[in-house]
Design a protein around this motif. Structure first.
Motif, PDB file in Angstrom:
ATOM      1  N   PHE A 207      -6.906   4.684   3.497  1.00 40.51           N
ATOM      2  CA  PHE A 207      -6.528   3.726   2.457  1.00 40.51           C
ATOM      3  C   PHE A 207      -7.708   2.768   2.254  1.00 40.51           C
ATOM      4  N   TYR A 208      -7.687   2.072   1.139  1.00 42.08           N
ATOM      5  CA  TYR A 208      -8.764   1.127   0.844  1.00 42.08           C
ATOM      6  C   TYR A 208      -8.446  -0.234   1.449  1.00 42.08           C
TER       7      TYR A 208
ATOM      8  N   SER B  59       0.119  11.103  -1.230  1.00 38.43           N
ATOM      9  CA  SER B  59       0.514   9.767  -0.804  1.00 38.43           C
ATOM     10  C   SER B  59       1.535   9.824   0.330  1.00 38.43           C
TER      11      SER B  59
ATOM     12  N   GLU C 258      -0.939   4.264  -2.013  1.00 37.26           N
ATOM     13  CA  GLU C 258      -2.363   4.096  -1.747  1.00 37.26           C
ATOM     14  C   GLU C 258      -2.764   4.489  -0.335  1.00 37.26           C
ATOM     15  N   VAL C 259      -1.808   4.941   0.459  1.00 36.86           N
ATOM     16  CA  VAL C 259      -2.109   5.523   1.763  1.00 36.86           C
ATOM     17  C   VAL C 259      -1.950   7.031   1.616  1.00 36.86           C
TER      18      VAL C 259
ATOM     19  N   LEU D  39       0.828  -1.210   0.000  1.00 39.04           N
ATOM     20  CA  LEU D  39       0.000   0.000   0.000  1.00 39.04           C
ATOM     21  C   LEU D  39       0.858   1.252   0.000  1.00 39.04           C
TER      22      LEU D  39
END
Length: 313
Positions: free
Chosen positions: A82-83, A67, A59-60, A54
């Protein structure tokens, strides 16, 4: 009393109606030099490879949408998003019908097997996620709960500021609810009758229990129709304990057809086995709207297969 400040708005949109994970780093600091060190300790259930992936993929993100990398320093009080890694889910092959929609409420006719809200292994395949995505209402929230195995009426609130008003209707027993059920017919069970008991449901335990204690649940149970060895029942709960109607029917010796928990917990069927739904339907809800003062009555358009089409059952 110090009031908790509201969380900042997420810089990441929902995916398939599911919110991103939000974390706030401890405001008092700690022994962590980098965000990576903190996440490794804060998320022990997430594999280290997943955390590293991640961060390396950007993605964070922080509040500004930028990012956060593996070597970025730990900043006390910072917010991160994040996802989550979504579980593999078998699609529930039944439609979710919207019966009513206005600026405050969405009322749906939920099929069997579709969970109301994300929980455990049911995340995307839930009524809430579907509605947020298809209706473009990311702030939609549930006004009450309806079991995954139960079909029928479920109510959602459009605006976060209105949620308390509608949830209080259920908390204060101001919603008149009617259910239908199919179970065995027993002439020895005198109906109609009111059933009261003390119900306890422990987290992580599938079945609720009735204890010898002052009642905290009440259901009015009547027989609508009899056909051979089966009965079509009208259930009017005045309280909303977990599995209340299922427990009360089972306690009368009339377990609802298709119930995998009462009176005996059965082995869980395969995730794609939709053949024998619980024969319980949230059939009607009636209340006065707390914001507009308008009277509402909603009725499900669904039927119970064991009664309407017994050959299919």
């Amino acid at each position: 009393m110090r009031r908790r400040s509201a969380a900042p708005t997420s810089p990441l949109p929902q995916r398939q109606g599911v919110d991103p994970v939000h974390l706030r780093l401890p405001a008092t600091g700690g022994p962590w030099e980098t965000v990576r060190e903190y996440l490794g300790e804060r998320l022990p259930a997430v594999a280290a490879e997943r955390v590293d992936g991640l961060l390396r993929a950007g993605e964070v993100v922080g509040e500004d949408g930028r990012s956060v990398g593996p070597a970025d320093p730990f900043r006390p009080g910072a917010h991160l998003w994040f996802y989550r890694e979504l579980p593999a889910e078998v699609p529930v092959p039944f439609e979710l019908e919207v019966l009513h929609r206005d600026e405050h409420l969405v009322v749906v006719d939920k099929p069997h097997f579709l969970a109301t809200t994300p929980r455990g292994r049911h995340v995307v395949e839930t009524a809430l996620s579907r509605l947020r995505h298809t209706l473009a209402l990311p702030a939609l929230s549930p006004a009450h709960r309806l079991d995954r195995l139960t079909a029928g009426l479920a109510m959602f609130v459009v605006r976060p500021q209105d949620r308390g008003a509608y949830q209080s209707l259920f908390r204060d027993r101001l919603v008149r609810k009617e259910y239908r059920a199919v179970a065995a017919y027993d002439p020895a069970v005198e109906l109609p009758r009111t059933v009261r008991s003390h119900i306890v449901k422990e987290r992580g335990v599938i079945a609720a229990q009735e204890l010898d204690a002052p009642p905290n649940s009440e259901s009015r149970i009547g027989l609508l129709e009899r056909r051979g060895g089966l009965g079509h029942y009208l259930l009017r709960p005045s309280t909303g304990r977990t599995h209340q109607l299922r427990l009360h029917m089972s306690g009368l010796g009339l377990p609802i057809l298709g119930d995998p928990v009462y009176p005996v917990v059965l082995p869980e069927p395969a995730p794609d086995d939709f053949r024998r739904p619980l024969q319980l339907l949230s059939a009607a809800m009636e209340f006065t709207d707390p914001l507009t003062g308008r009277p509402h009555r909603f009725e499900s358009r669904r039927t119970l297969a064991a009664w309407s089409d017994p050959e299919s059952w």
